[in-house]
Structure formats: structure tokens, C-alpha cells
Design a protein around this motif. Sequence first.
Motif, PDB file in Angstrom:
ATOM      1  N   PHE A 188      21.649  -5.231  -4.638  1.00  0.00           N
ATOM      2  CA  PHE A 188      22.385  -4.717  -3.484  1.00  0.00           C
ATOM      3  C   PHE A 188      22.565  -3.213  -3.666  1.00  0.00           C
ATOM      4  CE2 PHE A 188      24.942  -8.416  -1.460  1.00  0.00           C
ATOM      5  CZ  PHE A 188      23.861  -9.266  -1.584  1.00  0.00           C
ATOM      6  N   VAL A 189      22.108  -2.439  -2.705  1.00  0.00           N
ATOM      7  CA  VAL A 189      22.291  -0.990  -2.762  1.00  0.00           C
ATOM      8  C   VAL A 189      23.134  -0.586  -1.557  1.00  0.00           C
ATOM      9  CG1 VAL A 189      21.122   1.249  -2.878  1.00  0.00           C
ATOM     10  CG2 VAL A 189      20.038  -0.770  -3.877  1.00  0.00           C
ATOM     11  N   THR A 190      24.197   0.157  -1.812  1.00  0.00           N
ATOM     12  CA  THR A 190      25.117   0.544  -0.732  1.00  0.00           C
ATOM     13  C   THR A 190      25.196   2.074  -0.631  1.00  0.00           C
ATOM     14  OG1 THR A 190      26.911   0.294  -2.336  1.00  0.00           O
ATOM     15  CG2 THR A 190      26.552  -1.538  -0.816  1.00  0.00           C
ATOM     16  N   PRO A 191      25.701   2.587   0.500  1.00  0.00           N
ATOM     17  CA  PRO A 191      25.682   4.034   0.733  1.00  0.00           C
ATOM     18  C   PRO A 191      26.456   4.839  -0.309  1.00  0.00           C
ATOM     19  CG  PRO A 191      26.133   2.860   2.784  1.00  0.00           C
ATOM     20  CD  PRO A 191      26.198   1.850   1.683  1.00  0.00           C
ATOM     21  N   ASN A 192      27.451   4.250  -0.964  1.00  0.00           N
ATOM     22  CA  ASN A 192      28.187   4.992  -1.983  1.00  0.00           C
ATOM     23  C   ASN A 192      27.427   5.092  -3.304  1.00  0.00           C
ATOM     24  OD1 ASN A 192      28.405   2.464  -3.049  1.00  0.00           O
ATOM     25  ND2 ASN A 192      30.587   2.210  -2.609  1.00  0.00           N
TER      26      ASN A 192
ATOM     27  N   LYS B 124      14.306  -4.423   1.437  1.00  0.00           N
ATOM     28  CA  LYS B 124      13.242  -3.549   0.942  1.00  0.00           C
ATOM     29  C   LYS B 124      12.462  -4.344  -0.095  1.00  0.00           C
ATOM     30  CE  LYS B 124      12.587   0.285   1.832  1.00  0.00           C
ATOM     31  NZ  LYS B 124      11.597   0.779   2.833  1.00  0.00           N
ATOM     32  N   LEU B 125      11.205  -4.602   0.228  1.00  0.00           N
ATOM     33  CA  LEU B 125      10.336  -5.356  -0.685  1.00  0.00           C
ATOM     34  C   LEU B 125       9.369  -4.388  -1.353  1.00  0.00           C
ATOM     35  CD1 LEU B 125       9.379  -8.289  -1.556  1.00  0.00           C
ATOM     36  CD2 LEU B 125       7.640  -8.046   0.212  1.00  0.00           C
ATOM     37  N   GLU B 126       9.334  -4.408  -2.664  1.00  0.00           N
ATOM     38  CA  GLU B 126       8.412  -3.552  -3.397  1.00  0.00           C
ATOM     39  C   GLU B 126       7.694  -4.372  -4.457  1.00  0.00           C
ATOM     40  OE1 GLU B 126       7.684  -0.413  -2.840  1.00  0.00           O
ATOM     41  OE2 GLU B 126       9.154  -0.101  -1.246  1.00  0.00           O
ATOM     42  N   THR B 127       6.684  -3.732  -5.071  1.00  0.00           N
ATOM     43  CA  THR B 127       6.050  -4.375  -6.222  1.00  0.00           C
ATOM     44  C   THR B 127       6.337  -3.585  -7.503  1.00  0.00           C
ATOM     45  OG1 THR B 127       4.021  -3.178  -5.671  1.00  0.00           O
ATOM     46  CG2 THR B 127       4.158  -5.475  -4.979  1.00  0.00           C
ATOM     47  N   ASP B 128       6.872  -2.384  -7.335  1.00  0.00           N
ATOM     48  CA  ASP B 128       7.072  -1.486  -8.478  1.00  0.00           C
ATOM     49  C   ASP B 128       8.571  -1.249  -8.669  1.00  0.00           C
ATOM     50  OD1 ASP B 128       7.280   0.576 -10.252  1.00  0.00           O
ATOM     51  OD2 ASP B 128       5.941   1.936  -9.153  1.00  0.00           O
ATOM     52  N   ASN B 129       9.079  -1.773  -9.778  1.00  0.00           N
ATOM     53  CA  ASN B 129      10.514  -1.722 -10.058  1.00  0.00           C
ATOM     54  C   ASN B 129      11.046  -0.286 -10.084  1.00  0.00           C
ATOM     55  OD1 ASN B 129      12.939  -2.879 -10.517  1.00  0.00           O
ATOM     56  ND2 ASN B 129      12.637  -3.230 -12.710  1.00  0.00           N
TER      57      ASN B 129
ATOM     58  N   ASP C  38       0.837  -1.189   0.000  1.00  0.00           N
ATOM     59  CA  ASP C  38       0.000   0.000   0.000  1.00  0.00           C
ATOM     60  C   ASP C  38       0.877   1.246   0.000  1.00  0.00           C
ATOM     61  OD1 ASP C  38      -1.737   2.054   0.435  1.00  0.00           O
ATOM     62  OD2 ASP C  38      -3.037   0.845   1.710  1.00  0.00           O
ATOM     63  N   ARG C  39       0.846   1.950  -1.097  1.00  0.00           N
ATOM     64  CA  ARG C  39       1.707   3.128  -1.263  1.00  0.00           C
ATOM     65  C   ARG C  39       1.146   4.361  -0.561  1.00  0.00           C
ATOM     66  NH1 ARG C  39       5.737   2.737  -0.595  1.00  0.00           N
ATOM     67  NH2 ARG C  39       6.650   0.870  -1.376  1.00  0.00           N
ATOM     68  N   ASP C  40      -0.088   4.231  -0.033  1.00  0.00           N
ATOM     69  CA  ASP C  40      -0.650   5.367   0.680  1.00  0.00           C
ATOM     70  C   ASP C  40      -0.176   5.434   2.127  1.00  0.00           C
ATOM     71  OD1 ASP C  40      -1.954   6.088  -1.543  1.00  0.00           O
ATOM     72  OD2 ASP C  40      -3.869   5.217  -0.970  1.00  0.00           O
ATOM     73  N   ALA C  41       0.515   4.389   2.561  1.00  0.00           N
ATOM     74  CA  ALA C  41       1.001   4.399   3.945  1.00  0.00           C
ATOM     75  C   ALA C  41       2.045   5.501   4.088  1.00  0.00           C
ATOM     76  CB  ALA C  41       1.616   3.048   4.288  1.00  0.00           C
ATOM     77  N   PRO C  42       1.935   6.284   5.136  1.00  0.00           N
ATOM     78  CA  PRO C  42       2.909   7.362   5.321  1.00  0.00           C
ATOM     79  C   PRO C  42       4.269   6.801   5.722  1.00  0.00           C
ATOM     80  CG  PRO C  42       1.468   7.188   7.238  1.00  0.00           C
ATOM     81  CD  PRO C  42       0.947   6.208   6.225  1.00  0.00           C
ATOM     82  N   SER C  43       5.315   7.571   5.460  1.00  0.00           N
ATOM     83  CA  SER C  43       6.634   7.180   5.934  1.00  0.00           C
ATOM     84  C   SER C  43       6.679   7.344   7.442  1.00  0.00           C
ATOM     85  CB  SER C  43       7.693   8.098   5.313  1.00  0.00           C
ATOM     86  OG  SER C  43       8.528   7.354   4.497  1.00  0.00           O
ATOM     87  N   HIS C  44       7.299   6.419   8.103  1.00  0.00           N
ATOM     88  CA  HIS C  44       7.319   6.482   9.567  1.00  0.00           C
ATOM     89  C   HIS C  44       8.509   7.274  10.051  1.00  0.00           C
ATOM     90  CE1 HIS C  44       4.735   2.687  10.080  1.00  0.00           C
ATOM     91  NE2 HIS C  44       4.242   3.541   9.245  1.00  0.00           N
ATOM     92  N   PRO C  45       8.345   7.947  11.192  1.00  0.00           N
ATOM     93  CA  PRO C  45       9.478   8.684  11.745  1.00  0.00           C
ATOM     94  C   PRO C  45      10.561   7.720  12.221  1.00  0.00           C
ATOM     95  CG  PRO C  45       7.615   8.682  13.278  1.00  0.00           C
ATOM     96  CD  PRO C  45       7.133   8.066  12.005  1.00  0.00           C
ATOM     97  N   VAL C  46      11.804   8.143  12.071  1.00  0.00           N
ATOM     98  CA  VAL C  46      12.933   7.377  12.587  1.00  0.00           C
ATOM     99  C   VAL C  46      12.932   7.502  14.112  1.00  0.00           C
ATOM    100  CG1 VAL C  46      15.453   7.262  12.658  1.00  0.00           C
ATOM    101  CG2 VAL C  46      14.294   7.776  10.506  1.00  0.00           C
TER     102      VAL C  46
ATOM    103  N   ALA D   2      15.300   2.045  -1.479  1.00  0.00           N
ATOM    104  CA  ALA D   2      16.471   1.442  -0.829  1.00  0.00           C
ATOM    105  C   ALA D   2      17.468   2.532  -0.427  1.00  0.00           C
ATOM    106  CB  ALA D   2      17.119   0.420  -1.769  1.00  0.00           C
ATOM    107  N   THR D   3      17.685   3.489  -1.331  1.00  0.00           N
ATOM    108  CA  THR D   3      18.621   4.585  -1.057  1.00  0.00           C
ATOM    109  C   THR D   3      18.127   5.441   0.110  1.00  0.00           C
ATOM    110  OG1 THR D   3      19.104   4.577  -3.422  1.00  0.00           O
ATOM    111  CG2 THR D   3      19.887   6.482  -2.160  1.00  0.00           C
ATOM    112  N   GLU D   4      16.832   5.712   0.110  1.00  0.00           N
ATOM    113  CA  GLU D   4      16.236   6.449   1.218  1.00  0.00           C
ATOM    114  C   GLU D   4      16.476   5.758   2.550  1.00  0.00           C
ATOM    115  OE1 GLU D   4      12.319   8.323  -0.922  1.00  0.00           O
ATOM    116  OE2 GLU D   4      11.989   7.159   0.913  1.00  0.00           O
ATOM    117  N   ALA D   5      16.304   4.443   2.571  1.00  0.00           N
ATOM    118  CA  ALA D   5      16.493   3.689   3.816  1.00  0.00           C
ATOM    119  C   ALA D   5      17.931   3.832   4.310  1.00  0.00           C
ATOM    120  CB  ALA D   5      16.141   2.212   3.602  1.00  0.00           C
ATOM    121  N   LEU D   6      18.892   3.762   3.401  1.00  0.00           N
ATOM    122  CA  LEU D   6      20.302   3.915   3.796  1.00  0.00           C
ATOM    123  C   LEU D   6      20.554   5.307   4.369  1.00  0.00           C
ATOM    124  CD1 LEU D   6      22.025   2.175   0.755  1.00  0.00           C
ATOM    125  CD2 LEU D   6      22.074   1.372   3.128  1.00  0.00           C
TER     126      LEU D   6
END
Lengths: 347, 347
Positions: free
Chosen positions: A297-301, A259-264, A20-28, A271-275
Motif C-alpha cells: 500500500f502506497v499513500t500520498p504521505n 500498479k502492476l510491475e515485474t521489477d521490484n 514493456d518498459r519502453d512504453a512512454p508515459s501517457h499524458p494526464v 506507485a508514488t508517481e501515480a499518486l
Amino acid sequence: MQSPSKNYHTSNPEVTSAIDRDAPSHPVAQGLDEDDYFRSHAAPSYLSEVEAQVDQFVEHHIKTGKRIVLVTSGGTTVPLENNTVRFIDNFSAGTRGATSAEYFLENGYAVIFLHREFSLLPYSRHYSHTTNCFLDYMVEKDDKVEINPKIADEMLVVLRKYTQAKSSMSLLPIPFTTVNQYLYTLRSISEILKKIEDKALFYLAAAVSDFFLPSSRLPKHKIQAQPSGKLIVDLEAVPKFLRRLVDSWAPQAMIVSFKLETDNSILIKKATEALRRYHHQLVIGNLLQTRKKEVVFVTPNGDESWIRLTDDQDSSNAEIESIIIPAVIQEHDKWTVKWKAEKEPSN
Amino acid sequence: MQSPSKNYHTSNPEVTSAIDRDAPSHPVAQGLDEDDYFRSHAAPSYLSEVEAQVDQFVEHHIKTGKRIVLVTSGGTTVPLENNTVRFIDNFSAGTRGATSAEYFLENGYAVIFLHREFSLLPYSRHYSHTTNCFLDYMVEKDDKVEINPKIADEMLVVLRKYTQAKSSMSLLPIPFTTVNQYLYTLRSISEILKKIEDKALFYLAAAVSDFFLPSSRLPKHKIQAQPSGKLIVDLEAVPKFLRRLVDSWAPQAMIVSFKLETDNSILIKKATEALRRYHHQLVIGNLLQTRKKEVVFVTPNGDESWIRLTDDQDSSNAEIESIIIPAVIQEHDKWTVKWKAEKEPSN
């Protein structure tokens, strides 16, 4: 009428509507959130038993010199109201976690397997949660129970690996059910793993609830007996403890999230946001539709590196975790080098 | 370090808070509710496959002359929003249903076992959902996998019963996960069981959701992205289809429902109310705390009859279902006599 062949599972989610893409991003979660959470939610009654087991396990592997990976697996539940018979659950059989744990063991790691109780387990996963029930693997011969000869050879291979993991004391299964049990246990294990510094790896494959009902509101938050007979459930965001894990609980460990998504088209971005939010070392991105065949694999660099089964591997039923885990271990090697360099600057 | 002995389960509910008495009583479903429900909710895609299996099973037992019991078992889920990864679940391992199914088989019934996918199954239940995993039952000997000799004799007894049930085509397992799958499948099976009239018995031990999210509201009822990051879920009462089952889907069958409470003082009242609302033949009442040791049969004529394990039976680990099922069958016998008397009035 043998057990009729069954061509469906009733428990699989639909790919088209699974996220569900309507879910808001949660605060860290910040330090205060952590304090608040653990002050206002009671620890599981059995936590000291778990801590003693983990402590003993870690002490043992300080002697063997093995690296230790914490694999989390399966979904957490959120009990509703004061009614613990009803709960919100996240769909996850635990396939990624249980499979990955096997390949970590085969690659020389000791594994703490923090899993949803009764979800898939390393090795036993080959024989549970299938269309076969336990006794379908057995036959009677000469008044004795035997393993069905059709699968006995294959089972011997699996049993040997499992026995090896047990006899080398390399696999420690720890269960959870609720998100509260998960968070407390994760924190306890993290703090024990501090002892082994960068030799610890966190491989966070569990599906953790986004929303929960704070225990402070449980007594007053009962079902609202509306005239219509409706039930309204009013949930809060679970604080995102990944940042606390990185900053404070296990600052020297290598941490991998999923990070599991349905939309490529948004997978890399997410993934980058999560890092960026959590400051950890690696996000493994995957799509629900293709998660058994490819991951990124997505890395901070900013690197994106796809890992895919070849057609040959795919048609021979190879498991993608057999490629993922060695690649994760390479990243762990790099982390160790980096960490040691930072700790002991060349003089 | 063998698998450490584990003294806790993470998934058991607390007795003191397991049942919420603030929940309103749900309306009994009328003809219109039924039409509404099934018109506005799509049938499971695999339903025709299930119907074909049940049809074949019933035709077979019209020939063998066996009575057929439909045992329902385990909890139903309610998917939330259009997000099928997250769902509301009811705690139920399926112990009562799976155990009862075995005793029905031993007492000569054919059993349709409508169960939550991956919950406990007849016979295999002895070896699943325990602290042992599958491979803990196996040992290697002379380069072969064998059943652990400590439990092999006992397993042979269980395997023979299971093999007998399969070879006599007396056990048909049918899975469900969501409450929608459950309701559709229950209706289909009921309508097929009409053929055998009073030889059909419904033993409804599943934990069916009280609340659900109507599919008509799924598209517009997404997570409300409040500034606080809260999630509000607004559920409706599931229509109580038991009355429809009694009146219309299976009017000639004997129907048994369960009433689980935590407070002894209201158990009989709640059971009696259920009989008055749904007009069926038997409610088996039980308390969460003592459900493995005693139950009470409540019938429309006001009889209350307690069934208890004796101390001897309890200490020898006898299962209360070994007494419940013969008592249910006696009630089924009475129902058959009554039904035949009504159908063919003495002239």
C-alpha cells in the motif's frame, strides 16, 4: 480415457516479458481531453439501461446505509480499424477484482462489479475458467443430475454467500468489452455515486488499454494494403482519466488504483508517481510474480506498507484479498474522517 | 433486486463493419514458408504432452474403427511486441465449433476439439457464456446444493451425452491461445492423423489471425516511443497453411474450411477462390447475419448447395449444425469412396 489431466494453460503470459518498459508515459487527461474524447466517441447504446440500474442500486443503499464500492475488473479491448472482429486485448482473467468483490461483500459493502463480459465473477469464479468444464461438476444419480458429492459441501458455502449477496441486493454486475464502453460506464457510475459522497469507494483493478484508435480515424484508417501484405496499426494513447475521476467525477470518494510491475526496484517509484499525477488516496502495488502472496500500500504521505500472506496462510490456500480488503476499508475509514473534517471545520 | 434482467451483450461485433474488404489477399504458404515459419518460431513447451494424448486417442480409435474429426474452434491471439499482456484477438465465441462437435459425436465420430482456451466447449456450452453465471443454476434445498429444478431435466439429457462421450473416450479437448500454438498443434495433430488416412476429417471452424508479429522481430520491434505517445504496430501476413495441410500434412484426409462474409454477392466467389487456392474438398460459406439459419456448401466441381433451417425448425430452436454435420458426413463418405478408388484402381 477420462479427460486427460492437463498440466498447462495456454493463456498465461510470461513474467519475464510481460511489461514493456519502453512504453512512454501517457499524458494526464485534462478537461479538454475529456470533452474531446466524449464528444468524438459515441456512448454505448445500452448506457441508459446501465444508469437506471445503478441509480436504483444506489437509491436502495442510501436507505440501507451501506457504503458502496465500485470494483472494476478484467481487461478492456480496442477494436481495430472499422473491423470489430479483430481487436487488441489486455490479458486479465479478472481474479483480483472478482476475489476482492467477495471480501467487500463479506465486510458489509454493496458492490457494483464493472467487469469484462465473461471474465471471472464473484463466487462463480470458483467454478469457471478452470480446467474443469461446467458438466464436470455434475453426476447422475437415480436418473437425476446432482452436484458431484465431493464438492457439494464446499459449493453450498459459496452458494449461500452468493444468495445472500443477491437477496440483500448488494451485488450489481455491469459488463464492458471495449475501452470506450468502460470509460463511458465508469463516468456514468461515478456521477451517480456522487450522491453518497465519501461513502463511495473506487477499487480500480481492471486492466485498461493504454492505446486506442480514435473513432474519428476509423473510417479513413483502414488496413494499408501494402505490396508486402503487411498490416500497420497506428494507435494513440488513451487519455488517463483517473485524474478527471479524482478532480471532477467523484471528488468526495476514496479512490484506489493498482500498479502492476515485474521489477521490484521500480514498484514504489511508479506507485508514488501515480499518486502525484492523479492526486488520489491509495495505490496498491504488486509484482506479477508474487501478486497472490504480497502487495504494498502506497499513500500520498509516503507510507509504504506491505501486506503478506504468512506461510501458514499461504499453505492453507488463504487468499490475500482476505487481508487486502480490511486494510483498504481502514483507509476508507480514515478518508471519511478526513473528508468530514475538511467539510465541517471545527469552529 | 435480483440480478437485473440484461438486454444487451457488450461483446458482439457490428455486422455492418465486421469484415474489412480492404485487406489484401494473403499468399499461399509454400514449402519454404513452412520451413521458415517453424524454424523461426519456437514450439509450445507443452507440445509433446499434446502429441502423446493425441497419439493415445488415435491408437484407441484405430481399435474402435471410428472415424476421427479434428474440429478447430474459437479465435487465435497474436501477442504484440515482447509484451504478452497485450495481444490482438479475433472475435469468436466458438459456437459453431462447439455445437458441431456435439453432432459429430452423436453421428459416431471421435472428436479432437482444438479450441481457444476458455471458449465454448461441447455440452458445457449450454451453461457457459450466457447471462447466467454458474451459481445461477443452483439452488439450496434441505441444506444441500441442488440443480435448479426448472432446468434439471434438460441438464440430465446433456450430461448423459457428455458422460457418454467421455466414457467412450470419444472427445479429446486440446486448448490453444496464440496463433503460434494453433499452427504447431494443428501440424502435430495432422501428422498423427495420417495413420488413419481417409478416415480423418478436418473441420476448420477456428478464426485464425491473418496478421502476426514474427518472433524474429520481437526483440527489436518494441513500442516506438514517438513524441506524440503513439503506438505503431507493424504486422505481417500469417502464411496460409491450409495448402500445406492439404498437400503435405494430411493429404488423405477430407478437409472442410469456412468462409464468413457479410456480403451475399461475393460469398460464392470467395468460397470458390479458396478451393482453387488450397485444393481441398469443401468450403462451408456463411453470412454473419444469417449464419445460424443457413450455410452453403461449395465443392470443387462447382456445386453450390444451400442448407437452411425450415421455419418450423427455426421456431423450435433447432440448431443448423444438426443438418450441417450429416451433410458433411455424406461428403466424407464420397471422399472415402473417391480416395479408395484412386488408391486401388480397378484392375
